[in-house]
Write an enzyme that holds these catalytic residues in place. Structure first.
Site, PDB file in Angstrom:
ATOM      1  N   GLY A 187       0.809  -1.163  -0.123  1.00  0.00           N
ATOM      2  CA  GLY A 187       0.091  -0.016  -0.115  1.00  0.00           C
ATOM      3  C   GLY A 187       0.803   1.095  -0.017  1.00  0.00           C
ATOM      4  N   PRO A 189       2.897   5.055   0.972  1.00  0.00           N
ATOM      5  CA  PRO A 189       3.512   5.229   2.228  1.00  0.00           C
ATOM      6  C   PRO A 189       2.292   5.585   3.199  1.00  0.00           C
ATOM      7  CG  PRO A 189       4.397   6.393   0.204  1.00  0.00           C
ATOM      8  CD  PRO A 189       3.296   5.519  -0.278  1.00  0.00           C
ATOM      9  N   GLY A 192      -0.033   2.921   7.488  1.00  0.00           N
ATOM     10  CA  GLY A 192       0.030   2.334   8.421  1.00  0.00           C
ATOM     11  C   GLY A 192       0.506   0.889   8.545  1.00  0.00           C
ATOM     12  N   LYS A 193       1.180   0.582   7.643  1.00  0.00           N
ATOM     13  CA  LYS A 193       1.646  -0.723   7.580  1.00  0.00           C
ATOM     14  C   LYS A 193       2.596  -0.931   8.595  1.00  0.00           C
ATOM     15  CE  LYS A 193       3.428  -0.121   3.403  1.00  0.00           C
ATOM     16  NZ  LYS A 193       2.981   1.544   3.134  1.00  0.00           N
ATOM     17  N   GLU A 409      -7.805  32.870 -10.945  1.00  0.00           N
ATOM     18  CA  GLU A 409      -8.408  32.107 -10.146  1.00  0.00           C
ATOM     19  C   GLU A 409      -9.882  32.118 -10.372  1.00  0.00           C
ATOM     20  OE1 GLU A 409      -7.038  29.882  -8.584  1.00  0.00           O
ATOM     21  OE2 GLU A 409      -4.765  30.527  -9.214  1.00  0.00           O
ATOM     22  N   ASP A 484      -2.102  23.820 -14.762  1.00  0.00           N
ATOM     23  CA  ASP A 484      -3.386  23.506 -15.294  1.00  0.00           C
ATOM     24  C   ASP A 484      -3.473  23.044 -16.778  1.00  0.00           C
ATOM     25  OD1 ASP A 484      -4.026  25.273 -13.078  1.00  0.00           O
ATOM     26  OD2 ASP A 484      -4.590  26.983 -14.172  1.00  0.00           O
TER      27      ASP A 484
HETATM   28  P1  ADP Z   1       3.876   2.949   6.427  1.00  0.00           P
HETATM   29  O1  ADP Z   1       4.561   1.857   7.101  1.00  0.00           O
HETATM   30  O2  ADP Z   1       2.486   2.364   5.766  1.00  0.00           O
HETATM   31  O3  ADP Z   1       4.571   3.927   5.673  1.00  0.00           O
HETATM   32  P2  ADP Z   1       3.391   4.004   9.257  1.00  0.00           P
HETATM   33  O4  ADP Z   1       2.950   2.795   9.832  1.00  0.00           O
HETATM   34  O5  ADP Z   1       4.695   4.354   9.311  1.00  0.00           O
HETATM   35  O6  ADP Z   1       3.002   3.714   7.494  1.00  0.00           O
HETATM   36  O7  ADP Z   1       2.548   5.115   9.530  1.00  0.00           O
HETATM   37  C1  ADP Z   1       3.141   6.184   9.980  1.00  0.00           C
HETATM   38  C2  ADP Z   1       2.249   6.976  11.108  1.00  0.00           C
HETATM   39  O8  ADP Z   1       0.931   7.552  10.653  1.00  0.00           O
HETATM   40  C3  ADP Z   1       1.783   6.142  12.371  1.00  0.00           C
HETATM   41  O9  ADP Z   1       2.850   5.918  13.265  1.00  0.00           O
HETATM   42  C4  ADP Z   1       0.553   6.622  12.665  1.00  0.00           C
HETATM   43  O10 ADP Z   1       0.852   7.853  13.613  1.00  0.00           O
HETATM   44  C5  ADP Z   1      -0.040   7.165  11.230  1.00  0.00           C
HETATM   45  N1  ADP Z   1      -1.145   6.152  10.768  1.00  0.00           N
HETATM   46  C6  ADP Z   1      -0.901   5.811   9.717  1.00  0.00           C
HETATM   47  N2  ADP Z   1      -1.872   4.881   9.318  1.00  0.00           N
HETATM   48  C7  ADP Z   1      -2.751   4.911  10.305  1.00  0.00           C
HETATM   49  C8  ADP Z   1      -4.144   4.340  10.598  1.00  0.00           C
HETATM   50  N3  ADP Z   1      -4.432   3.535   9.995  1.00  0.00           N
HETATM   51  N4  ADP Z   1      -4.492   4.581  12.029  1.00  0.00           N
HETATM   52  C9  ADP Z   1      -3.754   5.274  12.710  1.00  0.00           C
HETATM   53  N5  ADP Z   1      -2.859   5.947  12.703  1.00  0.00           N
HETATM   54  C10 ADP Z   1      -2.058   5.950  11.429  1.00  0.00           C
HETATM   55 ZN    ZN Z   2      -4.844  27.838 -12.473  1.00  0.00          ZN
END
Ligand code: ADP
Ligand code: ZN
Length: 611
Positions: A187, A189, A192-193, A409, A484
C-alpha cells in the site's frame, strides 16, 4: 553508500593536507639550527643581539638580523654569559607535554574518525551492527495495539489471526497446522503498515524487530546476506516474534533488473528465501514485509511458505479518515465544536500519516495562538500548510501580477461553480503558497471511485478556466497556467487511452505509460504509429472543444469574472459561503438586467443556479 566513500576520501585528503600543512608551517617558523659551540663563539664575539629562552631551547637573532635556533645543555650556566654579553633576554615556560603531542593527538583523532566511518556496517558483519539495529521494539512504552490503528478494519481482521498464532503457537504446532511465515502488506506510504505490524507484536506481546530493506543493501558484497542470516539467528532465538522488513522491494525486486548492484541484492534475496524456507514450524517467527511497489517484487518471494499472504492497505476513505482523526485527537484537547467529519471531508487522499501530521500541526497552531483547545480554523490552517506549503505573504508580487492571479483564480472558480457534476468549491485564494501563486480548492462531498465522462470533461474545463479568464480580460497568455494545462492534458490523455471514453478511438486501452523504473524510462506502447497520431489528434480535439465551450461560458459571464476578481483582490481568500454571496449579487442584478432588452447575457438551463 556513495556518500560514505566520498566523505571518507575527503577526510583522508583533508588529513593528509593538514599534516603536510602543519609540517610546512613548522618548517617556515623554525629558524635554521646552529651548533651550541658556534652559538657560544658568536656570543663571545658580541654577534648575538637577542635570545628567547624556552626551557633549554634558544631562539635568537644575530647582529645582521638572521634568526637561529640552538639548544643549551645547561641553561643555568649560560645565563651569566648572556648577561655579560649584554644580550636582550626574553623567556617563557618550557612547552608542556600537550603542546608537543598536539600533532600526534590530532593525527590519532583523525584516524579514529576515519575508522569509525569505515567500520560502520563494514564487511566484518560485526556484532556492533547486530546490537545497534536489532533492538527489541516491544518495549512497553512504545507498545502499539490495534486500538491505535483505525480505518483499515478489514486488514486488521485478517491480522487478528496472526496474533492468535503468535499467542497460541503451541496449540497450532500440536495440531500440525502450518503457521504462515510471511505476510506482505502492500500500500501507499503512510497508510499504517508499520503501525499494523507493531500492533500485532503489541497485541501478542512478542518482540518486534524492525529493519529497512535498504539496510541490507550495502556497498560490500555479501554483507546483505550475512545480515539476513544474523537477523534470523536473533529472531529464532527470541521466537515467537515478529520481524518487520520495511521497503522489502529494496532487496526483493525482480531479479535481473539490470541495475548496478543487483548481484549483491540477489545474494541478499537468496539468503532471505533460504532463511524463510529454513525455519521449522516450532520456530514461530512471522516475517511481515511492507512495500508500496508490489509490482516489482520477485515472484519467488510470493510463493507458498514465504510471503504467501498479501494484504492491501489502501488510503483511508471518508469513514476511515474520521476514525483515524478520532485516534489521533485523543491526545490533544479539541474544541467540543469541532466536527471531525467536516475535517475528514476536506482531506481526500490523506494517508494515516498525513492525518497524524495534520492533527499535530493543528495543535501547534492552536498553541501558537495561545488557545485552550484546538479549533476548526487551526485545522484549516494546518491543512493549507500541509497541502500547499507555507503562505508567502510577503512574496514580491506586483499589483499587475496580483490582478492577473485574481482573474485567473476567478476563472477557475466560476467554471467550477457554474458547471454541473463538479466538486464543491471550498476556497479561493490569491495568497501565494509554496509554489502556487493562487489556488482554487475544490473538495468532493463524497468519495468518488469512478468518474463520469461529464465530470472529467468539466474538470478539464475548470482547469482551463484560469487561463481563459486571463485571456478574456487581459488578452494575454502567461506561464502561470502551465500546471493547469498539464493537468487538463493528462485527463484528456487518460480519457482516451485508459478509460476508452472517446468515441473516435473506441474502448481499447492504449498503454502509453512511461514508467520510471530504477532510473530508466521504459516506454511501452501496444499501438502503431498511426494509432498514436489518432490519439494525439483526439486528445487535442477534446482539449480544444473544452476550451471553446469554457470560453463561451466565461464570456457570457464576463461581469461575474470582474466582480469575483475584485472581491478576491480585496479579501485575498474567500470561502464557499462568500462565493455564494458573490453569486447571489450577480444573479440578482442579472435578473433585473434581463428586463432591458439590449442585454445579451443569459444563463443557460444547465447553468441555472439554485437560489
Ligand atoms: P507505512 O509503514 O505504511 O508507511 P506507518 O505505519 O509508518 O506507515 O504510519 C506512520 C504514522 O501514521 C503512524 O505512526 C501513525 O501515527 C499514522 N497512521 C498511519 N496509518 C494509520 C492508521 N490507519 N490509524 C492510525 N494512525 C495511522
Ligand atoms: Zn490555475
Amino acid at each position: 553508500m556513495h556518500n560514505r566513500i566520498q566523505t571518507g576520501l575527503l577526510l583522508i585528503v583533508l588529513s593528509v593536507l593538514g599534516i603536510l600543512g602543519y609540517n610546512a608551517w613548522l618548517w617556515e617558523t623554525t629558524p635554521p639550527g646552529r651548533s651550541y659551540t658556534d652559538f657560544l663563539a658568536e656570543l663571545h664575539s658580541g654577534d648575538i643581539i637577542s635570545v628567547h629562552l624556552q626551557g633549554g631551547e634558544i631562539r635568537g637573532e644575530d647582529k645582521i638580523g638572521r634568526p637561529f635556533r640552538t639548544f643549551a645543555p645547561d641553561p643555568a650556566l649560560l645565563m651569566p654569559q648572556l648577561l655579560d654579553a649584554g644580550v636582550t633576554i626574553t623567556a617563557e615556560e618550557p612547552p608542556d607535554l600537550f603542546d608537543r603531542l598536539l600533532p600526534l593527538v590530532l593525527l590519532i583523532a583523525i584516524l579514529s574518525v576515519l575508522r569509525m566511518f569505515f567500520t560502520k556496517g563494514s564487511m566484518t558483519g560485526s556484532k556492533v551492527w547486530t546490537d545497534k539495529r536489532f533492538q527489541l521494539r516491544a518495549e512497553p512504552a512504545d507498545m502499539k495495539t490495534f486500538a491505535d490503528v483505525a480505518g483499515i478494519d478489514e486488514v486488521q481482521e485478517e491480522l487478528k489471526e496472526i496474533v492468535d498464532f503468535l499467542k497460541n503457537h503451541e496449540k497450532y504446532n500440536l495440531l500440525g497446522g502450518r503457521i504462515p511465515k510471511g505476510v506482505l502488506l502492500q500500500g501507499p506510504p503512510g497508510t499504517g503498515k508499520t503501525l499494523l505490524a507493531r500492533a500485532i507484536a503489541g497485541e501478542a506481546l512478542v518482540p518486534f524487530y524492525l529493519i529497512g530493506g535498504s539496510d541490507f543493501v550495502e556497498m560490500f558484497a555479501g554483507v546483505g546476506a550475512s545480515r539476513v542470516r544474523e537477523l534470523f539467528a536473533v529472531a529464532k532465538k527470541n521466537a515467537p516474534c515478529i520481524v518487520f522488513i520495511d521497503e522489502i522491494d529494496a532487496i526483493g525486486s525482480r531479479r535481473g533488473g539490470g541495475n548496478g548492484s543487483h548481484e549483491e541484492r540477489e545474494q541478499t534475496l537468496n539468503a532471505l528465501l533460504v532463511e524463510m524456507d529454513g525455519f521449522s514450524s516450532n520456530e514461530t517467527v512471522i516475517v511481515i514485509g511492507a512495500t508500496n511497489r508490489p509490482d516489482i517484487l520477485d515472484p519467488a518471494l510470493l510463493r507458498p511458505g514465504r510471503f504467501d499472504r498479501q494484504l492491501t492497505v489502501s488510503l483511508p476513505n471518508l469513514h476511515g479518515r474520521v476514525k483515524i482523526l478520532q485516534v489521533h485527537t485523543r491526545q490533544v484537547t479539541i474544541s467540543p465544536a469541532l466536527n471531525l467529519t467536516v475535517i475528514a471531508q476536506g482531506i481526500p487522499g490523506f494517508s494515516g500519516a498525513d492525518i497524524a501530521n495534520l492533527v499535530n500541526e493543528a495543535a501547534l497552531t492552536a498553541a501558537r495562538h495561545k488557545k485552550l483547545s484546538v479549533e476548526m480554523d487551526d485545522f484549516e490552517a494546518a491543512k493549507d500548510k500541509i497541502m500547499m506549503g507555507l503562505e508567502r505573504k510577503n512574496a514580491a508580487i506586483n499589483e499587475k501580477e496580483r490582478r492577473i492571479i485574481a482573474y485567473h483564480e476567478a476563472g477557475h472558480a466560476i467554471v467550477a461553480r457554474l458547471l454541473p457534476d463538479t466538486d464543491e468549491l471550498h476556497k479561493i485564494t490569491i495568497i501565494p503558497r509554496g509554489m502556487a501563486l493562487g489556488l482554487t480548492q475544490q473538495v468532493p462531498i463524497e468519495e468518488r471511485y469512478t468518474y463520469s465522462l461529464m465530470y472529467l470533461l468539466n474538470r478539464i474545463k475548470v482547469l482551463l478556466g484560469g487561463r481563459i479568464a486571463e485571456k478574456i480580460v487581459f488578452n494575454h497568455l502567461s506561464t502561470g497556467a502551465a500546471n493547469d494545462i498539464a493537468g487538463a492534458t493528462d485527463i484528456a490523455m487518460r480519457l482516451v487511452c485508459e478509460w476508452g471514453m472517446s468515441s473516435a478511438i473506441g474502448s481499447t486501452v492504449y498503454r502509453r505509460k512511461q514508467q520510471q523504473f530504477l532510473g530508466t524510462v521504459e516506454t511501452s506502447g501496444n499501438f502503431s504509429d498511426v494509432t498514436a497520431r489518432e490519439i494525439d489528434l483526439e486528445v487535442r480535439r477534446i482539449i480544444n472543444d473544452c476550451y471553446a465551450e469554457t470560453e463561451k461560458l466565461l464570456r457570457s459571464h464576463n461581469r461575474l469574472i470582474h466582480e469575483l476578481a475584485e472581491v478576491l483582490l480585496i479579501n485575498e481568500t474567500i470561502d464557499a459561503e462568500e462565493m455564494e454571496i458573490v453569486m447571489h449579487c450577480y444573479i440578482n442584478t442579472e435578473k433585473s438586467a434581463k428586463t432591458t432588452p439590449d442585454k445579451q447575457n443569459t444563463i443557460d438551463k444547465t447553468e441555472e443556479i439554485p437560489a
